[in-house]
Design an enzyme around this catalytic site. Structure first.
Site, PDB file in Angstrom:
ATOM      1  N   ASP A   1      -9.783 -34.420 -24.139  1.00  0.00           N
ATOM      2  CA  ASP A   1     -10.906 -34.390 -23.864  1.00  0.00           C
ATOM      3  C   ASP A   1      -9.954 -32.781 -22.604  1.00  0.00           C
ATOM      4  O   ASP A   1      -8.812 -33.083 -21.477  1.00  0.00           O
ATOM      5  CB  ASP A   1     -11.632 -34.089 -22.968  1.00  0.00           C
ATOM      6  CG  ASP A   1     -13.095 -34.036 -22.091  1.00  0.00           C
ATOM      7  OD1 ASP A   1     -13.774 -32.792 -23.161  1.00  0.00           O
ATOM      8  OD2 ASP A   1     -13.353 -33.878 -21.164  1.00  0.00           O
ATOM      9  N   SER A   2     -11.064 -31.646 -21.777  1.00  0.00           N
ATOM     10  CA  SER A   2     -11.016 -30.788 -21.014  1.00  0.00           C
ATOM     11  C   SER A   2     -10.481 -31.122 -19.431  1.00  0.00           C
ATOM     12  O   SER A   2     -10.011 -30.853 -18.904  1.00  0.00           O
ATOM     13  CB  SER A   2     -11.961 -29.583 -21.048  1.00  0.00           C
ATOM     14  OG  SER A   2     -13.041 -29.919 -20.591  1.00  0.00           O
TER      15      SER A   2
ATOM     16  N   CYS B   1     -14.107 -33.514 -26.912  1.00  0.00           N
ATOM     17  CA  CYS B   1     -14.506 -32.602 -26.389  1.00  0.00           C
ATOM     18  C   CYS B   1     -15.123 -31.449 -27.995  1.00  0.00           C
ATOM     19  O   CYS B   1     -14.616 -30.911 -28.709  1.00  0.00           O
ATOM     20  CB  CYS B   1     -12.832 -31.617 -25.505  1.00  0.00           C
ATOM     21  SG  CYS B   1     -13.423 -29.859 -24.926  1.00  0.00           S
TER      22      CYS B   1
ATOM     23  N   GLU C   1     -17.870 -32.699 -13.695  1.00  0.00           N
ATOM     24  CA  GLU C   1     -16.921 -32.824 -12.668  1.00  0.00           C
ATOM     25  C   GLU C   1     -16.798 -33.192 -11.149  1.00  0.00           C
ATOM     26  O   GLU C   1     -16.278 -34.254 -10.587  1.00  0.00           O
ATOM     27  CB  GLU C   1     -15.624 -31.757 -12.998  1.00  0.00           C
ATOM     28  CG  GLU C   1     -15.268 -31.246 -14.400  1.00  0.00           C
ATOM     29  CD  GLU C   1     -14.363 -32.520 -14.680  1.00  0.00           C
ATOM     30  OE1 GLU C   1     -13.269 -32.881 -14.703  1.00  0.00           O
ATOM     31  OE2 GLU C   1     -14.144 -32.772 -15.778  1.00  0.00           O
TER      32      GLU C   1
ATOM     33  N   CYS D   1     -22.306 -31.695 -24.590  1.00  0.00           N
ATOM     34  CA  CYS D   1     -20.912 -31.697 -24.102  1.00  0.00           C
ATOM     35  C   CYS D   1     -20.469 -33.100 -23.715  1.00  0.00           C
ATOM     36  O   CYS D   1     -22.064 -33.898 -23.106  1.00  0.00           O
ATOM     37  CB  CYS D   1     -20.989 -30.258 -23.324  1.00  0.00           C
ATOM     38  SG  CYS D   1     -19.921 -30.753 -22.331  1.00  0.00           S
TER      39      CYS D   1
ATOM     40  N   HIS E   1     -19.558 -33.808 -20.854  1.00  0.00           N
ATOM     41  CA  HIS E   1     -19.351 -34.131 -20.109  1.00  0.00           C
ATOM     42  C   HIS E   1     -21.050 -34.909 -19.670  1.00  0.00           C
ATOM     43  O   HIS E   1     -21.203 -34.740 -18.387  1.00  0.00           O
ATOM     44  CB  HIS E   1     -19.630 -32.739 -18.537  1.00  0.00           C
ATOM     45  CG  HIS E   1     -17.696 -32.814 -18.434  1.00  0.00           C
ATOM     46  ND1 HIS E   1     -17.130 -31.921 -19.481  1.00  0.00           N
ATOM     47  CD2 HIS E   1     -17.535 -32.663 -17.239  1.00  0.00           C
ATOM     48  CE1 HIS E   1     -15.877 -32.106 -19.108  1.00  0.00           C
ATOM     49  NE2 HIS E   1     -15.702 -32.587 -17.938  1.00  0.00           N
TER      50      HIS E   1
HETATM   51  N1  DGL Z   1     -15.584 -31.474 -22.360  1.00  0.00           N
HETATM   52  C1  DGL Z   1     -16.244 -30.041 -22.567  1.00  0.00           C
HETATM   53  C2  DGL Z   1     -16.741 -30.099 -23.582  1.00  0.00           C
HETATM   54  O1  DGL Z   1     -17.197 -31.117 -24.117  1.00  0.00           O
HETATM   55  C3  DGL Z   1     -16.647 -28.999 -21.274  1.00  0.00           C
HETATM   56  C4  DGL Z   1     -16.134 -29.187 -20.613  1.00  0.00           C
HETATM   57  C5  DGL Z   1     -14.825 -27.702 -20.482  1.00  0.00           C
HETATM   58  O2  DGL Z   1     -15.849 -27.168 -20.501  1.00  0.00           O
HETATM   59  O3  DGL Z   1     -14.245 -27.903 -20.560  1.00  0.00           O
HETATM   60  O4  DGL Z   1     -17.427 -29.048 -24.643  1.00  0.00           O
END
Ligand code: DGL
Length: 273
Positions: free
Chosen positions: A14-15, A77, A157, A194, A196
């Site tokens: 993931d990011s 992600c 975050e 998302c 997150h």
């Molecule tokens: N993990 C990213 C997603 O699910 C969101 C966070 C980001 O913008 O990197 O889209």
């Protein structure tokens, strides 16, 4: 793939820490599997970047996992799943590569009614229309509303939960988008597009009440990956470990990540991409 490869870990990236919500579901669903998780914390957010940049980042992140030896990749992600899944599948073929957008759409379609589905995601995921396409592919007449919510990524975050400001930002994100007393005809299903956002599920349920179902892709992704591992004879017969890597802020990753995972993260390796 040789049978002995069944005991290789599954790579997840993931990011940042959001994908840990998906990893938690994967571990619950597949307790005998080992996992390697990579959070690209140095380059978060992906959701405000171009598809070309996200594609490049995703290939670099996946490459680290592939170099370590994995039997499958889970793109935990939504932004990377929405923009780079085909690229990753092509780049790393014949490795099985799974995204979270189709499973998320399936989870929403399973519970939707005539009021439709509201999707909250990053700017890039909404602008690219991946959820809209995935939902309409499963239910062509479905009413789909979408809205970008980049602020929620920052809030997540920061593990900034029960504060009046967080509640206000959450409510602002869904204002007019889901069924409430003021908007009775709006969708009754809120799809968190998302990885997150599931960290806010309990809070959203409390804020929105019983008229809104809050859905995400973690469980359906885990079920889909587990079924594919079965179908491809890739189920591990022992294991259950998870190891973690991040591209920055390993200490933060350990403490805040534990909130996303719902369990302690013992060690995080710092890597460069
Ligand atoms: N993990 C990213 C997603 O699910 C969101 C966070 C980001 O913008 O990197 O889209």
């Amino acid at each position: 793939m040789a049978v002995s490869d069944a005991n290789l870990p599954i790579g997840v990236f993931d990011s940042g820490m959001g994908g840990l919500t998906v990893l938690a579901a994967l571990r619950q669903h597949m307790p005998t599997e080992d996992f390697i998780y990579l959070g690209d914390t140095a380059r978060l957010p992906y959701g405000t970047k171009s598809a070309a940049t996200v594609g490049r980042y995703a290939v670099q992140a996946a490459n680290v996992l592939v170099q370590r030896g994995v039997k499958a990749l889970v793109v935990a992600c939504n932004t990377a799943s929405a923009t780079a899944l085909d690229l990753l599948a092509k780049e790393f073929a014949p490795l099985p590569v799974f995204g979270v957008v189709d499973p998320g759409a399936a989870a929403a379609c399973a519970v939707t009614d005539a009021s439709g589905v509201a999707v909250l995601a990053t700017e890039s995921t909404i602008a690219g229309g991946a959820y809209q396409r995935a939902l309409l592919a499963q239910q062509p007449a479905l009413r789909v509303l979408g809205r970008p919510c980049p602020l929620w990524v920052t809030l997540a975050e920061q593990a900034n939960f029960a504060s009046p400001l967080t509640n206000a930002i959450l409510l602002d994100g869904v204002a007019g988008l889901v069924k409430t007393a003021g908007t009775p005809d709006a969708p009754s299903v809120l799809l968190l597009g998302c990885t997150h956002f599931p960290i806010f599920t309990a809070q959203l349920k409390q804020l929105l009440g019983e008229g809104v179902r809050v859905i995400d892709s973690a469980l359906t992704t885990a079920a889909m990956v587990a079924a594919a591992m079965q179908a491809q004879n890739l189920v591990a017969d022992h294991g259950g470990k998870a190891v973690f890597m991040a591209t920055d802020g390993v200490q933060r990753f350990q403490t805040v990540g534990a909130v996303f995972m719902g369990e302690a993260i013992p060690d995080v390796e710092l890597i460069d991409l």
